[in-house]
Design a protein around this motif. Structure first.
Motif, PDB file in Angstrom:
ATOM      1  N   PRO A 228       0.952  -1.210  -0.065  1.00 53.47           N
ATOM      2  CA  PRO A 228      -0.092   0.066   0.047  1.00 53.47           C
ATOM      3  C   PRO A 228       0.677   1.378   0.108  1.00 53.47           C
ATOM      4  CG  PRO A 228      -0.855  -1.623   1.462  1.00 53.47           C
ATOM      5  CD  PRO A 228       0.507  -2.293   1.070  1.00 53.47           C
ATOM      6  N   ILE A 229       2.172   1.164   0.929  1.00 54.23           N
ATOM      7  CA  ILE A 229       2.941   2.403   0.855  1.00 54.23           C
ATOM      8  C   ILE A 229       3.478   2.674  -0.594  1.00 54.23           C
ATOM      9  CG2 ILE A 229       4.931   3.330   1.688  1.00 54.23           C
ATOM     10  CD1 ILE A 229       4.285   1.740   4.311  1.00 54.23           C
ATOM     11  N   SER A 230       3.845   1.673  -1.256  1.00 55.34           N
ATOM     12  CA  SER A 230       4.402   1.320  -2.836  1.00 55.34           C
ATOM     13  C   SER A 230       3.337   2.222  -3.432  1.00 55.34           C
ATOM     14  CB  SER A 230       4.735   0.251  -3.195  1.00 55.34           C
ATOM     15  OG  SER A 230       5.052   0.255  -4.407  1.00 55.34           O
ATOM     16  N   LEU A 231       2.196   1.786  -3.216  1.00 49.34           N
ATOM     17  CA  LEU A 231       0.874   2.239  -4.408  1.00 49.34           C
ATOM     18  C   LEU A 231       0.950   3.661  -4.025  1.00 49.34           C
ATOM     19  CD1 LEU A 231      -0.924   1.421  -6.435  1.00 49.34           C
ATOM     20  CD2 LEU A 231      -2.479   0.955  -4.413  1.00 49.34           C
ATOM     21  N   VAL A 232       0.698   4.211  -2.829  1.00 51.00           N
ATOM     22  CA  VAL A 232       0.554   5.703  -2.697  1.00 51.00           C
ATOM     23  C   VAL A 232       1.685   6.457  -3.338  1.00 51.00           C
ATOM     24  CG1 VAL A 232       0.708   7.337  -0.842  1.00 51.00           C
ATOM     25  CG2 VAL A 232      -0.561   5.370  -0.311  1.00 51.00           C
ATOM     26  N   PHE A 233       2.789   6.125  -3.058  1.00 49.52           N
ATOM     27  CA  PHE A 233       3.922   6.649  -3.847  1.00 49.52           C
ATOM     28  C   PHE A 233       3.720   6.832  -5.283  1.00 49.52           C
ATOM     29  CE2 PHE A 233       6.753   6.323   0.175  1.00 49.52           C
ATOM     30  CZ  PHE A 233       7.154   7.575   0.277  1.00 49.52           C
ATOM     31  N   PHE A 234       3.275   5.590  -5.831  1.00 45.05           N
ATOM     32  CA  PHE A 234       3.027   5.437  -7.439  1.00 45.05           C
ATOM     33  C   PHE A 234       2.063   6.324  -7.978  1.00 45.05           C
ATOM     34  CE2 PHE A 234       0.923   3.597 -11.102  1.00 45.05           C
ATOM     35  CZ  PHE A 234       2.071   3.670 -11.912  1.00 45.05           C
ATOM     36  N   LEU A 235       0.693   6.332  -7.066  1.00 42.66           N
ATOM     37  CA  LEU A 235      -0.174   7.273  -7.524  1.00 42.66           C
ATOM     38  C   LEU A 235       0.023   8.761  -7.325  1.00 42.66           C
ATOM     39  CD1 LEU A 235      -3.273   5.130  -5.796  1.00 42.66           C
ATOM     40  CD2 LEU A 235      -2.501   5.532  -8.260  1.00 42.66           C
ATOM     41  N   LEU A 236       0.870   9.044  -6.347  1.00 41.41           N
ATOM     42  CA  LEU A 236       1.435  10.756  -5.901  1.00 41.41           C
ATOM     43  C   LEU A 236       2.032  10.990  -7.028  1.00 41.41           C
ATOM     44  CD1 LEU A 236       2.154  10.638  -2.294  1.00 41.41           C
ATOM     45  CD2 LEU A 236       0.259  11.785  -3.361  1.00 41.41           C
ATOM     46  N   GLY A 237       3.202  10.104  -7.623  1.00 40.18           N
ATOM     47  CA  GLY A 237       3.885  10.383  -8.781  1.00 40.18           C
ATOM     48  C   GLY A 237       3.137  10.703 -10.074  1.00 40.18           C
ATOM     49  N   SER A 255       8.092  13.751  -9.747  1.00 40.09           N
ATOM     50  CA  SER A 255       7.136  12.330 -10.121  1.00 40.09           C
ATOM     51  C   SER A 255       8.121  11.440 -10.289  1.00 40.09           C
ATOM     52  CB  SER A 255       6.525  12.620 -11.445  1.00 40.09           C
ATOM     53  OG  SER A 255       5.557  13.609 -11.574  1.00 40.09           O
ATOM     54  N   ALA A 256       9.346  11.645 -10.792  1.00 43.52           N
ATOM     55  CA  ALA A 256      10.394  10.455 -10.935  1.00 43.52           C
ATOM     56  C   ALA A 256      10.758   9.863  -9.615  1.00 43.52           C
ATOM     57  CB  ALA A 256      11.640  11.039 -11.843  1.00 43.52           C
ATOM     58  N   LEU A 257      11.148  10.790  -8.786  1.00 42.81           N
ATOM     59  CA  LEU A 257      11.303  10.569  -7.251  1.00 42.81           C
ATOM     60  C   LEU A 257      10.313   9.587  -6.565  1.00 42.81           C
ATOM     61  CD1 LEU A 257      13.317  13.743  -6.116  1.00 42.81           C
ATOM     62  CD2 LEU A 257      14.326  11.447  -6.474  1.00 42.81           C
ATOM     63  N   MET A 258       9.083   9.964  -6.821  1.00 41.83           N
ATOM     64  CA  MET A 258       8.045   9.103  -6.203  1.00 41.83           C
ATOM     65  C   MET A 258       8.006   7.885  -6.889  1.00 41.83           C
ATOM     66  SD  MET A 258       5.237  12.164  -5.267  1.00 41.83           S
ATOM     67  CE  MET A 258       5.367  13.181  -6.335  1.00 41.83           C
ATOM     68  N   TRP A 259       8.002   7.753  -8.097  1.00 41.96           N
ATOM     69  CA  TRP A 259       7.955   6.365  -8.790  1.00 41.96           C
ATOM     70  C   TRP A 259       9.088   5.534  -8.309  1.00 41.96           C
ATOM     71  CZ3 TRP A 259       6.880   9.366 -14.032  1.00 41.96           C
ATOM     72  CH2 TRP A 259       5.496   9.490 -14.163  1.00 41.96           C
ATOM     73  N   SER A 260      10.437   6.063  -8.158  1.00 43.20           N
ATOM     74  CA  SER A 260      11.530   5.397  -7.623  1.00 43.20           C
ATOM     75  C   SER A 260      11.165   4.956  -6.500  1.00 43.20           C
ATOM     76  CB  SER A 260      12.671   6.357  -7.763  1.00 43.20           C
ATOM     77  OG  SER A 260      13.130   6.823  -9.121  1.00 43.20           O
ATOM     78  N   ALA A 261      10.847   5.857  -5.644  1.00 42.74           N
ATOM     79  CA  ALA A 261      10.391   5.406  -4.141  1.00 42.74           C
ATOM     80  C   ALA A 261       9.348   4.214  -4.017  1.00 42.74           C
ATOM     81  CB  ALA A 261       9.975   6.669  -3.501  1.00 42.74           C
ATOM     82  N   SER A 262       8.511   4.486  -5.030  1.00 47.63           N
ATOM     83  CA  SER A 262       7.271   3.358  -5.365  1.00 47.63           C
ATOM     84  C   SER A 262       7.831   1.981  -5.314  1.00 47.63           C
ATOM     85  CB  SER A 262       6.581   3.614  -6.304  1.00 47.63           C
ATOM     86  OG  SER A 262       5.302   2.440  -6.476  1.00 47.63           O
ATOM     87  N   VAL A 263       8.893   1.965  -6.451  1.00 45.72           N
ATOM     88  CA  VAL A 263       9.574   0.716  -6.722  1.00 45.72           C
ATOM     89  C   VAL A 263      10.522   0.147  -5.810  1.00 45.72           C
ATOM     90  CG1 VAL A 263      11.374  -0.446  -8.485  1.00 45.72           C
ATOM     91  CG2 VAL A 263       9.734   1.259  -9.356  1.00 45.72           C
TER      92      VAL A 263
END
Length: 290
Positions: A228-237, A255-263
């Motif tokens: 869920p935390i990963s999904l939140v970062f992805f959606l925020l990105g 956006s790139a940083l939030m997608w990277s954090a998601s992964v």
């Protein structure tokens, strides 16, 4: 014939033990009773000696969980009974918990009702823990933090290496049993007011209880926390990208940083899930997997 061992962690509980031990010996005359003195500075050892029960003394306080582990290692019984030494638990309830164990469960926990909680704050906190643990396990968890429980000794000893030295051994043992597909049942009990002063410190233990919430998730299934935390970062990105593209026609570093954090968070959860699976895989004395 099943033999019981009652393990009671105690720190400066001489007054409570003086009242508890005679009642316990009357309720369970054939049980082995072990009081683990966690660095007490009162008359705990003398009280145990007067009652004729085993007392394991520590030269300094190691924690409630450490006392439980020490008692479990030396216990001779096939079934272990854990109860607090502050007089809250009724020895007459042991028979009911053991009877439920005979129904095929591996651990039976004494579940306190709302009136038995030590204050509104503790009651609310325990309700939150129970709800979260129920969601994580898919089972009804009636009292995650109860220190009154009976368990098959050989099952409990499988998880001694996981138990913390502090106060959260009930949480850890419960989640470990659920994770390993061992049967857990809850038996309603009434807990009395403790005798003496509580060892709970509101600020310090408030932070500790908050950490327990995260520990519940990581003990049972880390991906249920990390995904869920990963999904939140992805959606925020994605939202950030939609905003910046609509207003500037560009992709920003945010956006790139939030997608990277998601992964990264997802991969950490995936690795944690594999480590958890290995942690709960039982081994025999020779180190071979069963």
């Amino acid at each position: 014939m099943t033999r019981l061992t009652v393990v009671i962690p105690a720190k400066n509980e001489a007054a409570a033990l003086a009242a508890l031990l005679p009642r316990l010996m009357q309720a369970q005359p054939d049980a082995e009773i072990i009081v683990v003195d966690d660095g007490s500075t009162d008359a705990t050892r003398q009280t145990c000696a007067a009652a004729g029960v085993i007392c394991l003394s520590s030269p300094y306080s190691m924690g409630n969980g450490a006392a439980i582990k020490r008692g479990a290692r030396v216990a001779k019984g096939d079934v272990l009974v854990f109860m607090d030494g502050d007089g809250q638990h009724d020895p007459m309830d042991i028979a009911r918990l053991v009877a439920r164990l005979d129904e095929g469960y591996d651990m039976v926990v004494g579940a306190r009702d709302w009136e038995s909680q030590a204050g509104v704050g503790r009651g609310i906190a325990n309700s939150v823990y129970n709800w979260l643990a129920s969601k994580m396990t898919g089972q009804v968890v009636a009292d995650l933090t109860s220190g009154f429980r009976v368990v098959h000794a050989h099952r409990f000893r499988e998880f001694l290496h996981l138990l913390p030295n502090g106060f959260s051994y009930p949480t850890t043992s419960t989640m470990a049993f659920f994770r390993s597909a061992y049967g857990v049942a809850y038996e309603p009990i009434k807990a009395a007011q403790r005798i003496g002063r509580s060892h709970i410190k509101p600020l310090k233990d408030g932070i500790r209880f908050l950490l327990i919430i995260f520990k519940i998730a990581t003990l049972y299934s880390p991906l249920k926390l990390f995904f869920p935390i990963s999904l939140v970062f992805f959606l925020l990105g994605c939202l950030n990208y939609a905003w910046t593209f609509a207003h500037g026609g560009r992709l920003t570093n945010g956006s790139a940083l939030m997608w990277s954090a998601s992964v990264i968070v997802f991969l950490i959860g995936l690795i944690s899930e594999q480590i958890t699976s290995l942690t709960y895989r039982p081994t025999d004395l020779g180190g071979r997997f069963r």
